[in-house]
Design a protein around this motif. Sequence first.
Motif, PDB file in Angstrom:
ATOM      1  N   MET A 130      31.857  39.410  45.370  1.00 28.88           N
ATOM      2  CA  MET A 130      32.801  39.587  44.273  1.00 28.88           C
ATOM      3  C   MET A 130      34.184  39.040  44.648  1.00 28.88           C
ATOM      4  SD  MET A 130      30.543  41.214  42.484  1.00 28.88           S
ATOM      5  CE  MET A 130      31.451  41.766  41.034  1.00 28.88           C
ATOM      6  N   GLN A 131      34.952  38.705  43.642  1.00 25.57           N
ATOM      7  CA  GLN A 131      36.354  38.366  43.844  1.00 25.57           C
ATOM      8  C   GLN A 131      37.189  39.052  42.777  1.00 25.57           C
ATOM      9  OE1 GLN A 131      36.970  34.151  43.565  1.00 25.57           O
ATOM     10  NE2 GLN A 131      36.936  34.111  41.333  1.00 25.57           N
ATOM     11  N   VAL A 132      38.455  39.269  43.107  1.00 28.09           N
ATOM     12  CA  VAL A 132      39.354  39.948  42.187  1.00 28.09           C
ATOM     13  C   VAL A 132      39.805  38.988  41.094  1.00 28.09           C
ATOM     14  CG1 VAL A 132      41.566  41.143  41.957  1.00 28.09           C
ATOM     15  CG2 VAL A 132      40.152  41.513  43.993  1.00 28.09           C
ATOM     16  N   LEU A 136      45.020  48.355  34.070  1.00 28.04           N
ATOM     17  CA  LEU A 136      44.171  47.923  32.967  1.00 28.04           C
ATOM     18  C   LEU A 136      43.557  46.532  33.106  1.00 28.04           C
ATOM     19  CD1 LEU A 136      46.415  49.157  29.999  1.00 28.04           C
ATOM     20  CD2 LEU A 136      44.443  50.328  30.997  1.00 28.04           C
ATOM     21  N   GLU A 137      44.154  45.642  33.894  1.00 28.10           N
ATOM     22  CA  GLU A 137      43.772  44.237  33.788  1.00 28.10           C
ATOM     23  C   GLU A 137      43.183  43.629  35.062  1.00 28.10           C
ATOM     24  OE1 GLU A 137      46.577  41.685  31.776  1.00 28.10           O
ATOM     25  OE2 GLU A 137      47.682  43.444  31.047  1.00 28.10           O
ATOM     26  N   VAL A 138      43.008  44.429  36.107  1.00 28.88           N
ATOM     27  CA  VAL A 138      42.405  43.917  37.332  1.00 28.88           C
ATOM     28  C   VAL A 138      40.930  44.288  37.341  1.00 28.88           C
ATOM     29  CG1 VAL A 138      42.418  43.995  39.850  1.00 28.88           C
ATOM     30  CG2 VAL A 138      44.571  44.092  38.587  1.00 28.88           C
ATOM     31  N   PRO A 194      42.271  49.273  41.902  1.00 28.13           N
ATOM     32  CA  PRO A 194      42.326  48.698  40.547  1.00 28.13           C
ATOM     33  C   PRO A 194      41.111  47.852  40.219  1.00 28.13           C
ATOM     34  CG  PRO A 194      43.903  47.634  42.013  1.00 28.13           C
ATOM     35  CD  PRO A 194      43.399  48.853  42.728  1.00 28.13           C
ATOM     36  N   GLU A 195      40.539  47.180  41.221  1.00 30.20           N
ATOM     37  CA  GLU A 195      39.399  46.318  40.938  1.00 30.20           C
ATOM     38  C   GLU A 195      38.058  47.030  41.090  1.00 30.20           C
ATOM     39  OE1 GLU A 195      40.403  45.526  45.288  1.00 30.20           O
ATOM     40  OE2 GLU A 195      41.361  46.175  43.450  1.00 30.20           O
ATOM     41  N   ILE A 196      37.959  48.021  41.965  1.00 30.61           N
ATOM     42  CA  ILE A 196      36.683  48.689  42.231  1.00 30.61           C
ATOM     43  C   ILE A 196      36.531  49.945  41.399  1.00 30.61           C
ATOM     44  CG2 ILE A 196      35.295  49.834  44.026  1.00 30.61           C
ATOM     45  CD1 ILE A 196      36.593  47.931  46.060  1.00 30.61           C
TER      46      ILE A 196
END
Length: 227
Positions: free
Chosen positions: A38-40, A99-101, A165-167
């Motif tokens: 995965m990548q952010v 909200l956006e990551v 934020p991403e996970i």
Amino acid sequence: MARLLFVLLLGTLGALSANAQDPSLYLPVDRPVAVDVMQVAAPDDFQRLRQRLVEAWEEDPDWFMSHVGAYDSWSATPYDPKLGMSEVEFERFVNIVDLEVSLESIGTLDLNAHSDMTGLNLKLETQPQNFPLHGVRYNGEEDYFVSKFGRLERRAVFTSSTVDPEIGRWSGIEYGLAKVEGNLMTVVEIKTGQRELDSKYVLVYRIVQQKRNERGKVFETILLYEM
């Protein structure tokens, strides 16, 4: 300092503890599994604003640690001009983190945590073998990871109150090291655990290297898988 640098680079805050826990709970021990690499994914201005925070930390690390480290999330952190951006920009950064990551898959590979005769020590093996995690070892007898940078002996458990934020919300265990050689600072972190949303397992390998008076370089691998 190492923990704070990761906070800056990830936009993530969360309390850690030193409770006993075994990383093999979250690794595919002697059973290869297919994992998503995965990548952010984040808006373009996220990197710019995050860099502002890194620069604010470099300008006055003691103040930054006392101000930011007192709160469990960026949304709870009060604005201060010493954060290196306007109040509107800080609100934008917090909104991005909240909200956006997200994560997006960029490929797959096979992962196996091969155990030795004792059953305590593990060697991470990937296919293809040129992946950076291949060859990283876990010493279960003394409880530390070993990478090409040395022993990751700083150890802490984190709980689902920690929100990346991403996970998203996840719990697990992390190991790290921080060292300075000449004018080069190197910070390495391995985190493994389980995500609350879908019970998938997560393995994060992160390397940060920064020369004095230069912008730091970040290498990050996030693997997502089922067992």
